[in-house]
Design a protein around this motif. Structure first.
Motif, PDB file in Angstrom:
ATOM      1  N   HIS A 129     -40.407 -12.568  17.899  1.00 23.23           N
ATOM      2  CA  HIS A 129     -40.575 -12.124  16.513  1.00 23.23           C
ATOM      3  C   HIS A 129     -39.707 -12.945  15.560  1.00 23.23           C
ATOM      4  O   HIS A 129     -40.133 -13.256  14.440  1.00 23.23           O
ATOM      5  CB  HIS A 129     -40.231 -10.641  16.385  1.00 23.23           C
ATOM      6  CG  HIS A 129     -41.343  -9.733  16.831  1.00 23.23           C
ATOM      7  ND1 HIS A 129     -42.560  -9.678  16.182  1.00 23.23           N
ATOM      8  CD2 HIS A 129     -41.422  -8.860  17.868  1.00 23.23           C
ATOM      9  CE1 HIS A 129     -43.346  -8.798  16.793  1.00 23.23           C
ATOM     10  NE2 HIS A 129     -42.681  -8.289  17.818  1.00 23.23           N
ATOM     11  N   ILE A 130     -38.511 -13.285  15.997  1.00 24.44           N
ATOM     12  CA  ILE A 130     -37.635 -14.116  15.165  1.00 24.44           C
ATOM     13  C   ILE A 130     -38.287 -15.470  14.911  1.00 24.44           C
ATOM     14  O   ILE A 130     -38.346 -15.957  13.775  1.00 24.44           O
ATOM     15  CB  ILE A 130     -36.257 -14.282  15.832  1.00 24.44           C
ATOM     16  CG1 ILE A 130     -35.507 -12.942  15.840  1.00 24.44           C
ATOM     17  CG2 ILE A 130     -35.435 -15.353  15.120  1.00 24.44           C
ATOM     18  CD1 ILE A 130     -34.213 -12.965  16.634  1.00 24.44           C
ATOM     19  N   GLU A 131     -38.798 -16.073  15.959  1.00 23.99           N
ATOM     20  CA  GLU A 131     -39.421 -17.393  15.819  1.00 23.99           C
ATOM     21  C   GLU A 131     -40.702 -17.328  14.999  1.00 23.99           C
ATOM     22  O   GLU A 131     -41.001 -18.230  14.206  1.00 23.99           O
ATOM     23  CB  GLU A 131     -39.702 -17.974  17.207  1.00 23.99           C
ATOM     24  CG  GLU A 131     -38.431 -18.297  17.992  1.00 23.99           C
ATOM     25  CD  GLU A 131     -38.709 -18.729  19.420  1.00 23.99           C
ATOM     26  OE1 GLU A 131     -39.814 -18.410  19.923  1.00 23.99           O
ATOM     27  OE2 GLU A 131     -37.834 -19.376  20.021  1.00 23.99           O
ATOM     28  N   MET A 135     -44.469 -10.099  22.933  1.00 21.46           N
ATOM     29  CA  MET A 135     -43.927  -9.609  21.672  1.00 21.46           C
ATOM     30  C   MET A 135     -43.997  -8.080  21.615  1.00 21.46           C
ATOM     31  O   MET A 135     -44.977  -7.472  22.043  1.00 21.46           O
ATOM     32  CB  MET A 135     -44.687 -10.205  20.482  1.00 21.46           C
ATOM     33  CG  MET A 135     -44.483 -11.694  20.305  1.00 21.46           C
ATOM     34  SD  MET A 135     -45.376 -12.374  18.883  1.00 21.46           S
ATOM     35  CE  MET A 135     -44.368 -11.773  17.537  1.00 21.46           C
ATOM     36  N   LEU A 136     -42.954  -7.488  21.080  1.00 25.91           N
ATOM     37  CA  LEU A 136     -42.949  -6.039  20.910  1.00 25.91           C
ATOM     38  C   LEU A 136     -43.938  -5.651  19.816  1.00 25.91           C
ATOM     39  O   LEU A 136     -44.028  -6.336  18.791  1.00 25.91           O
ATOM     40  CB  LEU A 136     -41.544  -5.567  20.523  1.00 25.91           C
ATOM     41  CG  LEU A 136     -40.448  -5.782  21.561  1.00 25.91           C
ATOM     42  CD1 LEU A 136     -39.089  -5.491  20.945  1.00 25.91           C
ATOM     43  CD2 LEU A 136     -40.692  -4.896  22.769  1.00 25.91           C
ATOM     44  N   PRO A 137     -44.686  -4.572  19.991  1.00 32.45           N
ATOM     45  CA  PRO A 137     -45.614  -4.136  18.939  1.00 32.45           C
ATOM     46  C   PRO A 137     -44.864  -3.645  17.711  1.00 32.45           C
ATOM     47  O   PRO A 137     -43.817  -2.986  17.827  1.00 32.45           O
ATOM     48  CB  PRO A 137     -46.396  -3.001  19.610  1.00 32.45           C
ATOM     49  CG  PRO A 137     -45.498  -2.504  20.701  1.00 32.45           C
ATOM     50  CD  PRO A 137     -44.739  -3.701  21.179  1.00 32.45           C
ATOM     51  N   LEU A 138     -45.380  -3.959  16.536  1.00 35.26           N
ATOM     52  CA  LEU A 138     -44.757  -3.560  15.276  1.00 35.26           C
ATOM     53  C   LEU A 138     -45.529  -2.390  14.661  1.00 35.26           C
ATOM     54  O   LEU A 138     -46.731  -2.251  14.865  1.00 35.26           O
ATOM     55  CB  LEU A 138     -44.749  -4.728  14.286  1.00 35.26           C
ATOM     56  CG  LEU A 138     -44.050  -6.011  14.726  1.00 35.26           C
ATOM     57  CD1 LEU A 138     -44.042  -7.016  13.571  1.00 35.26           C
ATOM     58  CD2 LEU A 138     -42.634  -5.733  15.195  1.00 35.26           C
ATOM     59  N   PRO A 139     -44.832  -1.548  13.896  1.00 36.25           N
ATOM     60  CA  PRO A 139     -45.542  -0.482  13.182  1.00 36.25           C
ATOM     61  C   PRO A 139     -46.450  -1.065  12.115  1.00 36.25           C
ATOM     62  O   PRO A 139     -46.255  -2.208  11.665  1.00 36.25           O
ATOM     63  CB  PRO A 139     -44.410   0.348  12.573  1.00 36.25           C
ATOM     64  CG  PRO A 139     -43.249  -0.585  12.492  1.00 36.25           C
ATOM     65  CD  PRO A 139     -43.385  -1.523  13.650  1.00 36.25           C
TER      66      PRO A 139
END
Length: 208
Positions: free
Chosen positions: A100-102, A2-6
């Motif tokens: 992230h969508i899931e 997963m891409l890291p989120l701010p």
């Protein structure tokens, strides 16, 4: 992965489509090359990715101006879209975005905000089995000023009834990131295809 989120709490996720949800930029480039070749136009791969996020009609108009051509914008765009649709069955989702969508589906509302046509975006999301997850779609023709202008993201926020500062954008292009920033939204940068597919092309691989 997963891409890291701010950091922060967000009430809506806004996603670009091509290159962000759908790993479709390579086949879009193939479609552009085939369509433009019929008119003797050139579209270097470096420029294609630099112009990512722009509407196809604006790209064709600028190529005409740069190369002294008179390609009929609507005809070329229709041909490009036809070729893209033929190649579409090969497209897959970008893994770090799909996770992230899931993970967030049903927790926050989603919108797609794209420079592509509604037909193209619908086809991509349908192929990926994701169309029903998006409450709002803002596509070419739904706004006047394309990315990097913030208009498209602000329209999506309004349609979702979420304040811009509470929206999180997922984008893969410079124009898209600039558009999100101008809208006052936080954003996640999705790695470009040549970082996720190092062998996509020798030219792409030198971009860093």
């Amino acid at each position: 992965m997963m891409l890291p989120l701010p950091e922060g709490e967000f009430d809506a996720y806004l996603f670009d489509c091509d290159g962000t949800i759908a790993d479709s930029m390579p086949i879009h480039y193939q479609a552009w090359q085939q369509a433009l070749e019929e008119w003797g136009a050139e579209f270097p791969e470096e420029l294609f990715y630099a112009w990512g996020g722009r509407t196809p009609t604006s790209v064709i108009a600028d190529l005409n101006a740069r190369q002294g051509l008179a390609m009929p914008v609507g005809v070329v765009d229709e041909r490009r879209e036809q070729i893209f649709q033929e190649l579409l069955p090969t497209v897959a989702a970008v893994p770090g975005v799909l996770e992230h969508i899931e993970d967030a589906y049903g927790k926050v509302p989603f919108a797609v905000v794209s420079g592509s046509s509604r037909e193209s975006v619908t086809a991509s999301l349908t192929t990926l089995g994701l169309l029903e997850k998006f409450e709002v779609m803002v596509c070419a023709g739904d706004y006047l000023n394309g990315k990097p202008d913030p208009e498209c993201f602000l329209i999506a926020a309004k349609l979702l009834d979420v304040a811009p500062k509470r929206c999180l954008v997922f984008e893969d292009t410079d124009f898209g990131m600039q558009s999100a920033a101008a809208a006052g939204m936080s954003a996640v940068r999705v790695p470009p295809p040549w970082q996720r597919h190092p062998r996509i092309s020798s030219a792409s691989g030198n971009r860093g």
